[in-house]
Motif scaffolding. Structure first.
Motif, mmCIF file in Angstrom:
data_model
loop_
_atom_site.group_PDB
_atom_site.id
_atom_site.type_symbol
_atom_site.label_atom_id
_atom_site.label_comp_id
_atom_site.label_asym_id
_atom_site.label_seq_id
_atom_site.Cartn_x
_atom_site.Cartn_y
_atom_site.Cartn_z
ATOM 1 N N ALA A 34 0.765 -1.298 -0.025
ATOM 2 C CA ALA A 34 0.078 0.190 -0.047
ATOM 3 C C ALA A 34 0.973 1.115 -0.072
ATOM 4 N N GLY A 35 0.180 2.417 -0.440
ATOM 5 C CA GLY A 35 1.064 3.426 -0.443
ATOM 6 C C GLY A 35 1.689 4.007 -1.776
ATOM 7 N N TYR A 36 2.456 5.001 -1.676
ATOM 8 C CA TYR A 36 2.753 5.595 -2.922
ATOM 9 C C TYR A 36 4.091 6.218 -2.818
ATOM 10 N N ALA A 37 5.070 6.485 -3.779
ATOM 11 C CA ALA A 37 6.386 7.060 -3.988
ATOM 12 C C ALA A 37 6.319 8.630 -3.446
ATOM 13 N N VAL A 38 7.127 8.831 -2.617
ATOM 14 C CA VAL A 38 7.224 10.521 -2.291
ATOM 15 C C VAL A 38 8.298 10.716 -2.808
ATOM 16 N N LEU A 39 9.324 10.288 -3.336
ATOM 17 C CA LEU A 39 10.475 10.636 -4.151
ATOM 18 C C LEU A 39 10.351 10.228 -5.580
ATOM 19 N N ASN A 40 10.830 11.030 -6.395
ATOM 20 C CA ASN A 40 10.921 10.699 -7.963
ATOM 21 C C ASN A 40 11.545 9.581 -8.109
ATOM 22 N N PRO A 41 11.019 8.544 -8.696
ATOM 23 C CA PRO A 41 11.617 7.225 -8.801
ATOM 24 C C PRO A 41 13.012 7.110 -9.621
ATOM 25 N N SER A 42 13.227 8.230 -10.518
ATOM 26 C CA SER A 42 14.162 8.304 -11.206
ATOM 27 C C SER A 42 15.306 8.957 -10.665
ATOM 28 N N THR A 43 15.139 9.441 -9.266
ATOM 29 C CA THR A 43 16.324 10.139 -8.585
ATOM 30 C C THR A 43 17.381 8.940 -8.414
ATOM 31 N N VAL A 48 23.924 12.937 2.113
ATOM 32 C CA VAL A 48 23.449 12.304 0.999
ATOM 33 C C VAL A 48 23.183 13.097 -0.352
ATOM 34 N N ASN A 49 24.001 12.658 -1.277
ATOM 35 C CA ASN A 49 24.244 13.479 -2.341
ATOM 36 C C ASN A 49 23.294 13.045 -3.544
ATOM 37 N N LEU A 50 22.135 13.616 -3.989
ATOM 38 C CA LEU A 50 21.255 13.043 -4.992
ATOM 39 C C LEU A 50 21.542 13.750 -6.124
ATOM 40 N N ASP A 51 20.896 13.379 -7.358
ATOM 41 C CA ASP A 51 20.912 14.066 -8.566
ATOM 42 C C ASP A 51 19.842 14.829 -8.598
ATOM 43 N N SER A 52 19.613 15.864 -9.649
ATOM 44 C CA SER A 52 18.587 16.761 -9.645
ATOM 45 C C SER A 52 17.127 16.246 -9.933
ATOM 46 N N ALA A 53 17.033 15.168 -10.166
ATOM 47 C CA ALA A 53 15.635 14.335 -10.417
ATOM 48 C C ALA A 53 14.898 14.674 -9.056
ATOM 49 N N PHE A 54 15.934 14.466 -7.929
ATOM 50 C CA PHE A 54 14.981 14.648 -6.414
ATOM 51 C C PHE A 54 14.165 16.272 -6.485
ATOM 52 N N LEU A 55 14.590 16.913 -7.202
ATOM 53 C CA LEU A 55 13.689 18.320 -7.071
ATOM 54 C C LEU A 55 12.711 18.399 -7.840
ATOM 55 N N THR A 56 12.258 17.117 -8.463
ATOM 56 C CA THR A 56 10.748 17.191 -9.311
ATOM 57 C C THR A 56 9.967 16.277 -8.319
ATOM 58 N N PRO A 57 8.753 17.140 -7.932
ATOM 59 C CA PRO A 57 7.820 16.484 -7.127
ATOM 60 C C PRO A 57 7.090 15.344 -7.937
ATOM 61 N N LYS A 60 21.685 13.086 12.300
ATOM 62 C CA LYS A 60 21.193 13.863 11.520
ATOM 63 C C LYS A 60 21.543 13.954 9.881
ATOM 64 N N VAL A 61 20.845 14.395 8.947
ATOM 65 C CA VAL A 61 20.984 14.116 7.691
ATOM 66 C C VAL A 61 21.145 15.501 6.837
ATOM 67 N N GLN A 62 22.127 15.670 6.001
ATOM 68 C CA GLN A 62 22.318 16.700 5.177
ATOM 69 C C GLN A 62 22.089 16.333 3.737
ATOM 70 N N ILE A 63 21.158 16.887 2.804
ATOM 71 C CA ILE A 63 20.917 16.650 1.475
ATOM 72 C C ILE A 63 21.716 17.379 0.656
ATOM 73 N N SER A 64 22.304 17.140 -0.383
ATOM 74 C CA SER A 64 22.864 17.852 -1.480
ATOM 75 C C SER A 64 22.302 17.372 -2.908
ATOM 76 N N ILE A 65 22.424 18.240 -3.569
ATOM 77 C CA ILE A 65 21.889 17.917 -5.238
ATOM 78 C C ILE A 65 22.894 18.010 -6.000
ATOM 79 N N ASP A 66 23.649 17.071 -6.644
ATOM 80 C CA ASP A 66 24.569 17.217 -7.622
ATOM 81 C C ASP A 66 25.794 17.705 -6.988
ATOM 82 N N GLY A 67 25.873 17.347 -5.761
ATOM 83 C CA GLY A 67 27.247 18.125 -4.772
ATOM 84 C C GLY A 67 26.839 19.625 -4.402
ATOM 85 N N LYS A 68 25.884 19.867 -4.780
ATOM 86 C CA LYS A 68 25.636 21.388 -4.277
ATOM 87 C C LYS A 68 24.642 21.462 -3.199
#
Length: 97
Positions: free
Chosen positions: A9-18, A32-41, A66-74
């Protein structure tokens, strides 16, 4: 990242292409360093749920507080005009029901 599987049950909360580009842990902080697909809701999920689905999951591990998230290293990225990713996030249980 893919969210619930077909039988769950449920649904994805992150873009699955992240893509996860890197994960490191130092002094109890998980970086955690993610690619820019993370920014797409997806699925009209709020920014709070997206950020804290990652944070709350990771702080369940014994060596992470604690957690810090970055996008493409930024880190100087604004997530959906609400969260500055220079923030180091802590557990937030108020979103759980």
């Amino acid at each position: 990242l893919l969210g619930p599987q077909k039988n769950e049950a449920g649904y994805a909360v992150l873009n699955p292409s992240t893509k996860i580009l890197s994960v490191t842990v130092k002094d109890g902080i998980c970086y955690v360093n993610l690619d820019s697909a993370f920014l797409t809701p997806v699925n009209q999920v709020t920014s709070d749920v997206t950020i804290y689905s990652i944070t709350n999951s990771l702080v369940e591990l014994s060596n992470i507080n604690k957690v810090q998230i970055s996008i493409d290293g930024k880190k100087d990225v604004k997530f959906r005009d609400k969260y500055n990713l220079t923030t180091i996030f802590e557990r937030n249980l108020q979103l759980l029901q």
